[in-house]
Design an enzyme around this catalytic site. Structure first.
Site, PDB file in Angstrom:
ATOM      1  N   GLU A   1       7.484   5.482  -2.793  1.00  0.00           N
ATOM      2  CA  GLU A   1       6.048   5.785  -2.773  1.00  0.00           C
ATOM      3  C   GLU A   1       5.765   6.896  -1.767  1.00  0.00           C
ATOM      4  O   GLU A   1       6.277   6.878  -0.649  1.00  0.00           O
ATOM      5  CB  GLU A   1       5.279   4.511  -2.369  1.00  0.00           C
TER       6      GLU A   1
ATOM      7  N   THR B   1       0.168   7.768  -4.063  1.00  0.00           N
ATOM      8  CA  THR B   1      -1.054   7.017  -3.749  1.00  0.00           C
ATOM      9  C   THR B   1      -2.313   7.844  -4.031  1.00  0.00           C
ATOM     10  O   THR B   1      -2.258   9.070  -4.188  1.00  0.00           O
ATOM     11  CB  THR B   1      -1.086   6.527  -2.282  1.00  0.00           C
TER      12      THR B   1
ATOM     13  N   ALA C   1      -9.042   5.638  -1.966  1.00  0.00           N
ATOM     14  CA  ALA C   1     -10.127   4.808  -2.498  1.00  0.00           C
ATOM     15  C   ALA C   1     -11.414   5.617  -2.529  1.00  0.00           C
ATOM     16  O   ALA C   1     -11.679   6.386  -1.606  1.00  0.00           O
ATOM     17  CB  ALA C   1     -10.295   3.575  -1.641  1.00  0.00           C
TER      18      ALA C   1
END
Ligand code: FAD
Length: 282
Positions: free
Chosen positions: A17, A47, A50
């Site tokens: 990741e 990633t 948000a």
């Protein structure tokens, strides 16, 4: 390659990741990714901020990797505060790139945001959408030490079961340093009917201060002995990295004995530690 094909292979599956760098300078990241690829990971995940804070850069990195990597790229995507229209457009764009897998998340509500849409309230809303409106296969998040906001551990596992029912192919766990948390979580999941692979999230420590920050932010449990182990090396970057590789290698060896299908490495955008761990355990 789709998640369902990757995780039915009869071998250990490693994934890495990465995150979009804060300074938006991707040059170093791509150099590190080239080193990671030498280990032939099954996939690279990227990633996503948000509320879409770094959504453009996340998508740019995904596009670049899609064009240059032979391994599948899996974008993370968080739905909190985004409008349905925005989500529709983003998913469409991902599919048009030829991406086949996505990590479907709720995300955390950003503290400073002008408009927070309430069209999608949890990862389940996003998953329902993906199931009904896209061909993408989806992975989901899981929490061996309970999501910090979940009322009970049972609630969390019921959410994971629901994600599975809706078609999730694999779950990746939040980082943990105490394998007992994972063993316990796995056994409960198993008893409750979770059958998808629950892939442990492993983060080889590269900095003591960063470790402290991550533990504070994610609520991850860490034994005081482990903390002291890393504190010993805090003044030497080199020794910390070495200790991080040793600790993660041992953690992974025990997880392999337990029977995991693979590991998801939180690389912190550095190739060395995760690739060394893989060399140590294979
Ligand atoms: P959900 O599945 O909707 O919720 C997870 C669990 O927490 C459920 O049990 C739910 O009931 C409970 N819960 C969540 N919020 C509440 C609440 N307010 N009250 C009560 N219970 C609650 N974040 C990013 O922003 N970008 C990323 O790229 C990213 N990647 C991640 C990758 C992995 C592998 C993991 C484990 C996490 C990642 N996260 C990322 C963090 C994640 O967005 C947060 O943990 C978020 O709070 C929950 O997302 P979710 O998809 O698990 O939510």
């Amino acid at each position: 390659m789709k998640l369902s094909e990757i995780y039915t292979k009869n071998k250990l599956i490693f994934s890495f990741e990465v995150f979009p760098p804060k300074n938006a300078n991707t040059e170093n990241l791509f150099e590190e990714l080239a080193k990671m690829n030498k280990q032939n990971p099954a996939l690279i995940s990227v990633t996503y901020g948000a509320g879409g804070s770094n959504r453009n850069l996340s998508l740019e990195i995904v596009k670049e990797l899609k064009n240059h990597l032979k391994q599948p790229v899996m974008p993370h995507f968080t739905c909190i505060c985004s409008s349905r229209k925005y989500i529709e457009k983003y998913i469409q764009e991902i599919e048009e790139l030829g991406i086949t897998n996505i990590l479907a998340l709720r995300g955390d509500e950003p503290q400073e945001i002008e408009v927070c849409y309430r069209d999608f309230k949890s990862a389940l809303d996003l998953i329902e959408y993906l199931k009904n409106h896209s061909e993408l296969e989806f992975a989901v998040a899981a929490y061996p030490e309970k999501h910090p906001k979940a009322k009970t551990f049972d609630d969390d596992i019921n959410v994971l079961l629901k994600k599975q029912e809706l078609g999730a192919k694999v779950a990746y766990t939040q980082v943990f340093f105490d394998n007992e948390s994972y063993y316990n979580f796995y056994d409960i999941c198993n008893k409750k009917g979770v059958t998808i692979p629950v892939i442990p999230g492993i983060m080889p420590v590269i900095s003591y201060n960063q470790l402290k920050r991550i533990v504070e932010l994610s609520g991850t449990k860490i034994d005081s002995k482990v903390m002291s182990y890393f504190e010993k090396y805090k003044d030497s970057k080199e020794d910390t990295i070495k200790a991080g590789i040793e600790f993660a290698s041992l953690q992974c060896e025990k997880l392999i004995k337990f029977g995991v299908k693979g590991m998801h490495f939180y690389t912190l955008n550095k190739a060395k530690s995760s690739t060394e761990v893989i060399k140590n355990i294979t």
